[in-house]
Design a protein around this motif. Structure first.
Motif, short mmCIF file in Angstrom:
data_model
loop_
_atom_site.label_atom_id
_atom_site.label_comp_id
_atom_site.label_asym_id
_atom_site.label_seq_id
_atom_site.Cartn_x
_atom_site.Cartn_y
_atom_site.Cartn_z
N SER A 263 74.74 41.75 39.09
CA SER A 263 73.37 42.80 39.75
C SER A 263 72.68 42.21 40.82
O SER A 263 72.08 42.65 41.82
N TYR A 264 72.85 40.85 40.96
CA TYR A 264 73.34 39.82 42.64
C TYR A 264 74.01 40.69 43.46
O TYR A 264 73.27 41.44 44.76
N THR A 265 75.22 40.20 43.74
CA THR A 265 76.06 40.68 44.02
C THR A 265 76.53 41.82 44.57
O THR A 265 76.41 42.35 45.89
N LYS B 110 74.72 43.35 47.55
CA LYS B 110 74.34 43.28 49.06
C LYS B 110 76.03 43.25 49.30
O LYS B 110 76.57 43.57 50.51
#
Length: 540
Positions: A416-418, A421
């Motif tokens: 969910s973070y990468t 991005k």
């Protein structure tokens, strides 16, 4: 047909793209065309050609141009710092640390430049493989450089010889406590990782302190074999070379366990570490262990019993038959029917992804000045670090989880973070904009030459041909007509196809018409910027 039979189908651009994507970083139409002309066998041979090593990293930051910037006392702008003293002669630790950090940045940027400029060569991909295999970390730029230099020089060569060199590399001695390993206080850090992660693997537990391929007793005895090796403090003029201290070495013979047939390692001073590594490599499991690592790196993550029997075992025998030279086995694997059946099953690592978004789109770091070139390459390093693949700084000694952690393997690159991005970074490379990395904004101009890219696609004035040509270049396989129709909207926005045909043809006839050029360029940039955000671009 056997798995490792040489691929017998048509050697096409599609097959060439698959091979080059897996063995290098990013591809260009020219590299693909060269591979198609060469054919499979000649391309694989070219991948393994021994070419001159890259020139060492340069000092690229302009001293004295910014507040608090320190002059490196030993290196001028545009020169390499690699041959300078490892410990700069400066009055304060703050000034010295600024020089170290500047050299670190140079090294990291230079590493990305090597990957981007590698051409048809597997060396940089294998250098990164060994970097993830023999994980070592040190903040001193010289020690980092010479550690990586060992990996690069031996990348195509002999696994056993590389293991010997890495074992007494100062970077590794410090990282895994070999520097502290002495007769009156043996340290088992390196001997444990030498067995478990670097050479033979642990295997299933067979009993208390007994694993499939070694025992806890072996860890202790091998630690004693390795006693006496040290690395000097960085202030010492010979800090980049390990040295052996006989009075810190555990004397006498060391008897290993039944896992090594109770073999006795005779006292042999500073040559004893080679003896024990030779013994480890006599175990057939060493060859299987490294082939599995190669398989996950180049082919796919899952290794079934079938793959173990038909791929791992025969390639391991090839490794052993060649006394642990790796090239013969890898050439067989990369030429095999099996390799060309395993496509689109690997999520790109952050490094593969970012270099796909640059090199594959004909963009490389600007060479106007050394500073601009290195600055952009360092930005790629920062982006990959933010995406959880930081060279020289692994999460732990086991390396990046994508290559060993079941059941996710490559899926660990996406979370969910990468994921947001990854998508944003790819688009910004194409369209320009801001990259937000570690709460800092970096402005990236729209440098991908989209007009040049279009000229390399046959019949680009036809929007269907343009989109499918781009898809072939970026995705390596056909997309559906529905996807083609959706992507055409970035060119014609609901209008008939001929609207793009007319506009693009007018631009080709009048390339100096700035308004027309800007309109075509913006549409292409938005189209390609969208395509690099598609899930198809995330895999290879």
């Amino acid at each position: 047909m056997a798995y490792l039979d040489t691929y017998s189908g048509n050697w096409s651009a599609e097959k060439a793209r698959h091979l080059l994507r897996r063995t290098s970083f990013g591809i260009t139409p020219d590299l693909v065309a060269e591979s198609v002309t060469l054919g499979l066998s000649a391309t694989v041979n070219k991948l393994f050609e021994e070419t001159p090593l890259p020139e060492p990293p340069l000092k690229y930051e302009l001293d004295g141009t910014g507040r608090n910037e320190v002059n490196d006392p030993d290196v001028n702008y545009g020169e390499t710092w690699v041959n300078a003293p490892i410990y700069p002669d400066l009055p304060t630790s703050q000034e010295r640390n600024r020089v170290f950090r500047s050299r670190n940045r140079s090294l990291y940027a230079w590493s990305f430049l090597n990957m981007q400029n590698s051409g048809i060569s597997i060396r940089e991909k294998l250098t990164l493989f060994w970097h993830n295999h023999f994980v070592s970390e040190n903040t001193n730029p010289h020690r980092e450089f010479y550690y990586m230099d060992i990996l690069r020089k031996n990348a195509l060569g002999n696994f056993k010889e590389l293991t010997k060199q890495i074992t007494i590399d100062p970077n590794m001695l410090i990282y895994l406590s070999g520097n502290e390993n002495q007769n009156n206080a043996p340290n088992e850090n390196y001997s444990r990782e030498l067995l478990e992660l670097f050479t033979i693997g642990k295997g299933a537990t067979a009993g208390s302190g007994d694993y499939t391929y070694y025992t806890e007793e072996d860890v202790v005895k091998i630690a004693k074999v390795l006693t006496g090796w040290r690395a000097r403090w960085i202030r010492h003029e010979d800090a980049l070379n390990a040295y052996f201290t006989d009075n810190r070495h555990t004397k006498g013979a060391k008897t290993l366990s039944h896992r090594f047939n109770n073999t006795v390692i005779a006292e042999n001073g500073d040559e004893e570490y080679k003896d024990v590594i030779d013994l480890i490599f006599q175990q057939e499991e060493c060859s299987r262990f490294i082939v599995r690592q190669f398989y996950r790196w180049f082919v796919t993550a899952e290794i079934s019993d079938d793959i173990e029997t038909n791929i791992i075992e025969p390639l391991a025998k090839t490794i052993r038959d060649n006394d642990y030279e790796i090239a013969p086995a890898l050439k067989v694997l990369l030429s095999s029917e099996h390799f060309y059946e395993n496509t689109y099953c690997m999520i790109k690592s952050p490094i593969d992804l970012m270099l796909s978004a640059t090199k594959s789109l004909l963009f490389s770091a600007p060479k106007t000045t050394i500073k601009l070139e290195y600055d952009f390459a360092y930005l790629l390093y920062l982006a990959c670090t933010d995406l959880e693949q930081s060279i020289f700084h692994h999460p732990d000694v086991a390396g990046w989880k994508a290559y060993y952690q079941e059941p996710l393997f490559y899926k660990t690159w996406v979370n969910s973070y990468t994921l947001p991005k990854r998508l944003a970074f790819c688009k910004v490379i194409v369209t320009g904009g801001e990259l937000l990395i570690d709460k800092r904004k970096y402005r990236v101009p729209p440098l991908v030459p989209v007009l040049l890219i279009a000229t390399k696609i046959t019949n680009a004035e036809n929007p269907n041909a343009l989109v499918t040509g781009l898809a072939s270049q970026l995705f390596n396989y056909e997309i559906s007509q529905d996807q083609v129709d959706s992507l055409k909207e970035f060119l014609i926005q609901g209008l008939p196809d001929f609207e793009w045909t007319v506009e693009y043809s007018d631009y080709l006839a009048n390339p100096t018409d700035l308004a027309l050029r800007a309109s075509v360029e913006n549409k292409l940039r938005n189209l390609i910027g969208t395509m690099v955000q598609m899930s198809e671009f995330q895999i290879m």
